[in-house]
Design an enzyme around this catalytic site. Structure first.
Site, PDB file in Angstrom:
ATOM      1  N   CYS A 405      -6.071  36.315  31.230  1.00  0.00           N
ATOM      2  CA  CYS A 405      -4.181  37.447  30.858  1.00  0.00           C
ATOM      3  C   CYS A 405      -5.084  37.518  30.102  1.00  0.00           C
ATOM      4  O   CYS A 405      -4.961  38.915  30.437  1.00  0.00           O
ATOM      5  CB  CYS A 405      -3.588  36.218  30.314  1.00  0.00           C
ATOM      6  SG  CYS A 405      -2.028  36.436  29.910  1.00  0.00           S
ATOM      7  N   HIS A 532      -1.801  32.591  34.689  1.00  0.00           N
ATOM      8  CA  HIS A 532      -2.174  31.476  33.740  1.00  0.00           C
ATOM      9  C   HIS A 532      -2.687  30.349  34.446  1.00  0.00           C
ATOM     10  O   HIS A 532      -1.580  29.280  35.317  1.00  0.00           O
ATOM     11  CB  HIS A 532      -1.435  30.732  32.249  1.00  0.00           C
ATOM     12  CG  HIS A 532      -2.109  31.707  32.182  1.00  0.00           C
ATOM     13  ND1 HIS A 532      -3.015  31.909  30.409  1.00  0.00           N
ATOM     14  CD2 HIS A 532      -1.259  32.406  31.460  1.00  0.00           C
ATOM     15  CE1 HIS A 532      -2.458  32.349  29.452  1.00  0.00           C
ATOM     16  NE2 HIS A 532      -1.229  33.053  29.516  1.00  0.00           N
ATOM     17  N   GLU A 534      -4.601  27.996  35.106  1.00  0.00           N
ATOM     18  CA  GLU A 534      -5.193  26.275  34.416  1.00  0.00           C
ATOM     19  C   GLU A 534      -3.549  25.545  34.450  1.00  0.00           C
ATOM     20  O   GLU A 534      -3.966  24.513  34.634  1.00  0.00           O
ATOM     21  CB  GLU A 534      -5.686  26.528  32.654  1.00  0.00           C
ATOM     22  CG  GLU A 534      -4.671  27.651  31.999  1.00  0.00           C
ATOM     23  CD  GLU A 534      -5.218  28.742  31.775  1.00  0.00           C
ATOM     24  OE1 GLU A 534      -4.597  29.213  31.108  1.00  0.00           O
ATOM     25  OE2 GLU A 534      -5.314  29.501  33.195  1.00  0.00           O
TER      26      GLU A 534
END
Length: 620
Positions: A405, A532, A534
């Site tokens: 990001c 993102h 994750e």
């Protein structure tokens, strides 16, 4: 529907989220469909405007919901997909009641906490508990509800009262209460103290809820005498006092609960239709836990960020790194570096801190950069120059690098300054007057309000290059769907200047307007992603960008790509027969693990340009 309420006492942050996730894992292991709800007593509508130092990271869901980080635990443990309505807050409840009052739904009655607020809480729980969270679309059978905060907090009183009423509405055989408490063990005496738990349970019972299971958090296993004392003073059987001591890995918590008969208790107490024991599923958790404890080789990650004083600010990132490290048989070490400490101003004011930060960065195997966890009006330019300095070092030293990001945006700025020669190149977020705005805002996502106005949720990324490392890591698919949370983007009008110098934009949105993935030619691993990744990482399905980062750090990425994205047998956990090979019907372009069968690569039918792909309503 069976409801399991998890409450907490003595202190906050005691581990209710992990315990709630572990209970759900046990029940899902028995073949049940399980969903989870997190209740936060704060008045905020959602977690999107929090500072990371208040509640840790903001977890983003497929539908764009900005929620508490505990929902990330639920998704990772249960491998489910939740929605924003799985996170209830006082703000959401009061807003819905006030809106009803303005519409005249209460027909002139005085609107009160009881019954209107408590009824609204119960209605939300019942409605959301029926929403499917699995890919098969089946309605859940069990709903695990975690009530945030501690019993006795004034903010949680309406929720306690709501569930006091709720237990009678749904009948006793459909409602169960787990109370998580702390059993401290002072170093001075070494004696396990039960008084905090007694007081906490007494207060809970005084509010109308009587715990069925008391889960005691402690540093060492509970002594038999201590367990019997808690049983006597808290009005439960000794078998209903569960010891949850500190363990080497969170993977061991479900195993710890199962060993103490928690599944058997739920089957008897809630009349659960369990057809198979959880042993087979839990054996895979045991393999993960044992494997994690036996790892000897280490990989050190330098996590350069702005909120490194609180590890919870990067919970999902750490979990994604742990999943990837486990996949390559390495133990993860994370070095937290405040990006502001890398800046020249720190060298002048605090030279020791400056040199220590650079020493930690230079000694790590990997450099990983993260986005801050609040919105555009976050905490400004602080630390961004330090991130660019570290990015420059990783690029020049050929160190594995992953920018997420803001990390990707600053990697673009750094390259523009030091390779393209645009000395003032910057994001308009930090310098609106720059002559080279390489990162610009998205007007449609800047309404003047702070909460819920960013580009949020699951969006599609199209790979534009067949030779992209990221495309290969994702399984050589044409597109992927990942979760976003940003209000600024790379200026696509300038991308041709970068590509001439080997700075490739290999992923974009379906319209080709937004740059989603960057890669640098002639570098061991220099990757940036606007989304993102994750948030969708799982213990047995690590996120591809993080998995590639760890492979590069361990020197295994070239071999992995050369073998068609396969780990060699020695790089996987071998079973007792000594075989670590994959079955021939498995996807050859996914990392192989022995724990569970891997899903197909994450891609779905194209639904339209740059839209929320969750299929769920975004209305409050």
């Amino acid at each position: 529907m069976k409801y399991i309420l998890v409450t907490g006492g003595v202190i906050s942050g005691i581990g209710k989220g992990i315990i709630a996730s572990s209970v759900g894992t046990l029940l899902k292991s028995c073949g049940l469909h399980v969903t989870s709800i997190k209740i936060d007593p704060y008045i905020n509508i959602d977690a999107g405007t929090f500072s990371p130092y208040e509640h840790g990271e903001v977890f983003v869901l497929d539908d764009g919901g900005e929620v508490d980080l505990d929902l990330g635990n639920y998704e990772r443990f249960l491998d489910i997909r939740l929605t924003k309505d799985n996170n209830l807050t006082t703000g959401k409840i009061y807003l819905s009641v006030i809106n009803k009052e303005r519409r005249g739904d209460y027909l002139g009655k005085t609107v009160q906490v009881v019954p209107h607020i408590t009824d609204a809480i119960q209605e939300c729980v019942v409605r959301q508990a029926k929403v499917s969270v699995d890919d098969d679309g089946v309605e859940p059978q069990v709903c695990v509800i975690e009530l945030g905060g501690t019993v006795g907090d004034i903010e949680s009183m309406p929720f306690i009262e709501a569930f006091r009423q709720f237990q009678f509405k749904v009948k006793r055989e459909n409602f169960c209460n787990i109370h998580v408490s702390l059993v401290p063990q002072p170093n001075a005496t070494g004696e396990q103290k039960t008084k905090p738990t007694q007081n906490s349970v007494r207060e809970l019972r005084g509010l109308g809820l009587s715990p069925d299971l008391i889960m005691c958090r402690c540093t060492t296993p509970l002594e038999t005498a201590v367990k019997e004392k808690i049983s006597m003073f808290c009005h439960v059987e000794p078998t209903q006092v569960i010891c949850v001591q500190d363990v080497s890995s969170v993977y061991r918590v479900p195993l710890l609960l199962e060993e103490q008969g928690v599944v058997s208790y739920f089957c008897e107490r809630l009349y659960l239709p369990v057809e198979m024991p959880p042993r087979k599923m839990l054996s895979k958790w045991k393999e993960m836990a044992d494997r994690s404890d036996r790892l000897l080789e280490r990989v050190c990650i330098a996590l350069v960020g702005k909120y490194t004083k609180l590890a919870d600010s990067y919970t999902s990132v750490i979990k994604a790194l742990e999943h990837s490290a486990l996949a390559i048989n390495h133990k993860l070490e994370v070095t937290y570096i405040d990006s502001a400490d890398l800046e020249p101003a720190t060298q002048e004011e605090e030279p020791v801190k400056y040199h220590e930060a650079w020493q930690r960065l230079c000694s790590a195997h990997v450099t990983c950069f993260l986005q801050r966890r609040v919105g555009t009006w976050g905490f400004g330019v602080r630390g961004t120059e330090g991130k660019m300095l570290a990015t420059n070092w990783a690029r020049k030293q050929n160190k594995p690098f992953l920018g997420v990001c803001l990390g990707m945006q600053l990697a673009v700025c750094e390259f523009a300054r030091n390779v393209l020669g645009w000395e003032d190149a910057n994001s308009t977020e930090f310098n609106p007057e720059t002559k080279h705005p390489v990162v610009i805002d998205m007007p449609e996502h800047n309404s003047g309000q702070m909460g819920g106005t960013m580009r949020l949720g699951k969006r599609r990324t199209i790979f534009t290059s067949a030779n992209s490392v990221m495309r290969k890591l994702y399984g050589n698919v044409e597109f992927v769907d990942e979760r976003h949370r940003h209000r600024f983007e790379v200026n696509r009008e300038l991308k041709h200047h970068f590509e001439k110098k080997g700075f490739q934009f290999v992923g974009q949105d379906v319209k080709g307007e937004r740059m989603e993935v960057i890669e640098l030619d002639d570098h061991c691993y220099f990757v940036g992603v606007q989304y993102h990744p994750e948030f969708t990482s799982r213990p047995i399905k690590p996120s591809p960008p993080y998995f590639g980062l760890l492979l590069a750090a361990a020197g295994k990425l070239p071999g992995y790509l050369a073998k068609g994205c396969r780990l060699s047998p020695r790089d996987t956990y071998s079973d007792r027969s000594g075989s670590g090979s994959s079955s021939p019907d498995e996807d050859p372009c996914q990392p192989k693990f022995p724990f569970l069968p891997l899903d197909e690569p994450r891609h779905v039918k194209l639904q339209g340009p740059d839209q929320n792909m969750s299929g769920t309503s975004t209305a409050k």
